[in-house]
Write an enzyme that holds these catalytic residues in place. Structure first.
Site, PDB file in Angstrom:
ATOM      1  CE1 TYR A 135      -4.059  -1.937   5.016  1.00 54.70           C
ATOM      2  CE2 TYR A 135      -3.310   0.300   4.532  1.00 54.70           C
ATOM      3  CZ  TYR A 135      -3.820  -0.916   4.103  1.00 54.70           C
ATOM      4  OH  TYR A 135      -4.062  -1.121   2.767  1.00 54.70           O
ATOM      5  CB  SER A 173      -0.876   0.035   1.248  1.00 51.68           C
ATOM      6  OG  SER A 173      -1.560   1.276   1.338  1.00 51.68           O
TER       7      SER A 173
HETATM    8  N1  LIG Z   1      -8.808  -0.333  -1.364  1.00 54.84           N
HETATM    9  C1  LIG Z   1      -7.720   0.411  -1.289  1.00 54.84           C
HETATM   10  O1  LIG Z   1      -7.764   1.639  -1.493  1.00 54.84           O
HETATM   11  C2  LIG Z   1      -6.378  -0.227  -0.977  1.00 54.84           C
HETATM   12  C3  LIG Z   1      -5.243   0.594  -1.037  1.00 54.84           C
HETATM   13  C4  LIG Z   1      -4.000   0.043  -0.786  1.00 54.84           C
HETATM   14  C5  LIG Z   1      -3.890  -1.301  -0.498  1.00 54.84           C
HETATM   15  N2  LIG Z   1      -5.010  -2.073  -0.433  1.00 54.84           N
HETATM   16  C6  LIG Z   1      -4.815  -3.502  -0.125  1.00 54.84           C
HETATM   17  O2  LIG Z   1      -5.516  -4.293  -1.058  1.00 54.84           O
HETATM   18  C7  LIG Z   1      -5.823  -5.550  -0.449  1.00 54.84           C
HETATM   19  C8  LIG Z   1      -7.317  -5.835  -0.687  1.00 54.84           C
HETATM   20  O3  LIG Z   1      -8.070  -4.863   0.040  1.00 54.84           O
HETATM   21  P1  LIG Z   1      -9.461  -4.281  -0.499  1.00 54.84           P
HETATM   22  O4  LIG Z   1      -9.337  -2.841  -0.589  1.00 54.84           O
HETATM   23  O5  LIG Z   1      -9.917  -5.061  -1.648  1.00 54.84           O
HETATM   24  O6  LIG Z   1     -10.367  -4.530   0.788  1.00 54.84           O
HETATM   25  P2  LIG Z   1     -11.502  -5.582   1.117  1.00 54.84           P
HETATM   26  O7  LIG Z   1     -12.586  -5.509   0.111  1.00 54.84           O
HETATM   27  O8  LIG Z   1     -11.829  -5.371   2.537  1.00 54.84           O
HETATM   28  O9  LIG Z   1     -10.771  -6.990   0.918  1.00 54.84           O
HETATM   29  C9  LIG Z   1     -10.092  -7.637   1.942  1.00 54.84           C
HETATM   30  C10 LIG Z   1      -9.969  -9.096   1.517  1.00 54.84           C
HETATM   31  O10 LIG Z   1      -9.240  -9.817   2.516  1.00 54.84           O
HETATM   32  C11 LIG Z   1      -9.946 -11.018   2.814  1.00 54.84           C
HETATM   33  N3  LIG Z   1      -9.692 -11.428   4.188  1.00 54.84           N
HETATM   34  C12 LIG Z   1      -9.980 -10.735   5.322  1.00 54.84           C
HETATM   35  N4  LIG Z   1      -9.687 -11.473   6.408  1.00 54.84           N
HETATM   36  C13 LIG Z   1      -9.186 -12.657   5.929  1.00 54.84           C
HETATM   37  C14 LIG Z   1      -8.723 -13.843   6.569  1.00 54.84           C
HETATM   38  N5  LIG Z   1      -8.692 -13.969   7.903  1.00 54.84           N
HETATM   39  N6  LIG Z   1      -8.294 -14.864   5.764  1.00 54.84           N
HETATM   40  C15 LIG Z   1      -8.307 -14.748   4.413  1.00 54.84           C
HETATM   41  N7  LIG Z   1      -8.738 -13.662   3.775  1.00 54.84           N
HETATM   42  C16 LIG Z   1      -9.190 -12.626   4.533  1.00 54.84           C
HETATM   43  C17 LIG Z   1     -11.412 -10.670   2.602  1.00 54.84           C
HETATM   44  O11 LIG Z   1     -12.206 -11.829   2.350  1.00 54.84           O
HETATM   45  P3  LIG Z   1     -13.122 -12.548   3.482  1.00 54.84           P
HETATM   46  O12 LIG Z   1     -13.852 -11.499   4.220  1.00 54.84           O
HETATM   47  O13 LIG Z   1     -13.987 -13.481   2.673  1.00 54.84           O
HETATM   48  O14 LIG Z   1     -12.150 -13.316   4.332  1.00 54.84           O
HETATM   49  C18 LIG Z   1     -11.338  -9.773   1.380  1.00 54.84           C
HETATM   50  O15 LIG Z   1     -11.358 -10.547   0.205  1.00 54.84           O
HETATM   51  C19 LIG Z   1      -5.443  -5.430   1.012  1.00 54.84           C
HETATM   52  O16 LIG Z   1      -4.192  -6.025   1.241  1.00 54.84           O
HETATM   53  C20 LIG Z   1      -5.362  -3.932   1.225  1.00 54.84           C
HETATM   54  O17 LIG Z   1      -4.505  -3.593   2.280  1.00 54.84           O
HETATM   55  C21 LIG Z   1      -6.241  -1.570  -0.657  1.00 54.84           C
END
Ligand SMILES: NC(=O)c1ccc[n+]([C@@H]2O[C@H](COP(=O)([O-])OP(=O)(O)OC[C@H]3O[C@@H](n4cnc5c(N)ncnc54)[C@H](OP(=O)(O)O)[C@@H]3O)[C@@H](O)[C@H]2O)c1
Length: 264
Positions: free
Chosen positions: A167, A153
């Site tokens: 985070y 990130s």
């Molecule tokens: N959105 C942004 O702006 C942004 C920016 C920078 C980085 N990121 C990174 O991108 C990645 C995806 O995030 P997102 O934005 O798509 O958020 P999100 O929609 O909240 O996705 C999080 C994912 O992690 C999974 N997860 C959560 N707990 C878990 C567990 N115990 N075991 C296995 N899987 C688990 C969730 O699936 P379940 O609930 O089914 O387990 C979900 O698929 C993350 O690493 C985040 O830090 C996001």
């Protein structure tokens, strides 16, 4: 030799695992892999029903496969690796994407939230990758390395935290882990790179997109003036996993509309 775009960016015949591929960025990356012709894309997280729905949505042909997995423990990481190993003889691409965030004032940040964030964002990529090394090794060749992509990130690169201290720290450490993996695994023909996304719409950023003022403030702070979209993250992941990225390792690639330029 004439360059052919499908040979440069295509993933024909490749097998991938995308953790957290049921929604958000993981779903976008899995969708990109399917569109590029991957043979099988496993998506894994806790919510089996949501994963099944996504798998059916992004590949009617059964090329996207849902696997229930809880990566909040090392045992859960090892169980997922064992499941993949029982189905495949090689793994071309591993995307460590599952992640969690927690924001609270520094003075009373809950210890359990610190542990939860570090477990999923840092410990899970470490132990899942370790458990999948034999399968990645089986896919690796000098001309076409196996690929590890860690989803970090911009928060791992800048000081602004919005209270999500562990985070940003976990993502900074994941970027460092990516470079360690790249150095360690290069001789085995496995590359390791990180994506450092800025703002993308997902469940994680719902608190921003649903608050008109905060959203406007966040967009104003992004040099390119918008949140990221499917093509932005899918394209970057495709670059790192296709022939186009075969000679790239140890890189932390910002996909953030220039947000990391605001480091100061
Ligand atoms: N959105 C942004 O702006 C942004 C920016 C920078 C980085 N990121 C990174 O991108 C990645 C995806 O995030 P997102 O934005 O798509 O958020 P999100 O929609 O909240 O996705 C999080 C994912 O992690 C999974 N997860 C959560 N707990 C878990 C567990 N115990 N075991 C296995 N899987 C688990 C969730 O699936 P379940 O609930 O089914 O387990 C979900 O698929 C993350 O690493 C985040 O830090 C996001």
């Amino acid at each position: 030799m004439t360059l052919q775009i499908d040979r440069l960016f295509g993933l024909s015949g490749k097998v991938a695992l995308v953790t957290g591929g049921g929604r958000g960025l993981g779903k976008m990356i899995a969708e990109g892999f399917i569109a590029a012709g991957a043979a099988r894309v496993y998506i894994a997280s806790r919510n089996a029903a949501a994963l099944e729905e996504t798998a059916a949505e992004i590949s009617g042909e059964g090329r996207c496969i849902a696997l229930a997995a809880d990566l909040s423990t090392v045992a859960g990481c090892k169980a997922l690796a064992a499941e993949i190993s029982s189905r495949e003889t090689r793994l071309d691409m591993l995307v460590n994407n599952s992640g969690a965030a927690w924001a609270a004032p520094l003075e009373n940040f809950p210890e359990h939230a610190w542990d939860k964030v570090f477990q999923l964002n840092l410990k899970a990529p470490f132990f899942l990758t370790a458990a999948l090394l034999p399968l990645l090794g089986a896919a690796a060749t000098p001309g076409d390395p196996a690929r590890i992509v860690n989803v970090g990130s911009v928060a791992g690169e800048v000081a602004k935290s919005l209270g999500a201290y562990p985070y940003g720290l976990s993502k900074g450490a994941l970027h460092q882990l990516t470079q360690m993996m790249a150095a360690e695994y290069a001789a085995r023909h496995i590359t390791a790179n990180a994506l450092a996304p800025g703002r993308f719409p997902s469940k994680m950023t719902k608190n921003i997109t649903e608050d008109e003022n905060l959203y406007a403030e966040e967009v104003a702070a992004i040099p390119l003036g918008r949140f990221g979209r499917l093509e932005d993250i899918a394209g970057a992941a495709l670059f790192l996993t296709s022939n186009a990225g075969a000679y790239v390792t140890g890189v932390v690639l910002p996909v953030d509309g220039g947000a990391a330029l605001n480091r100061g």
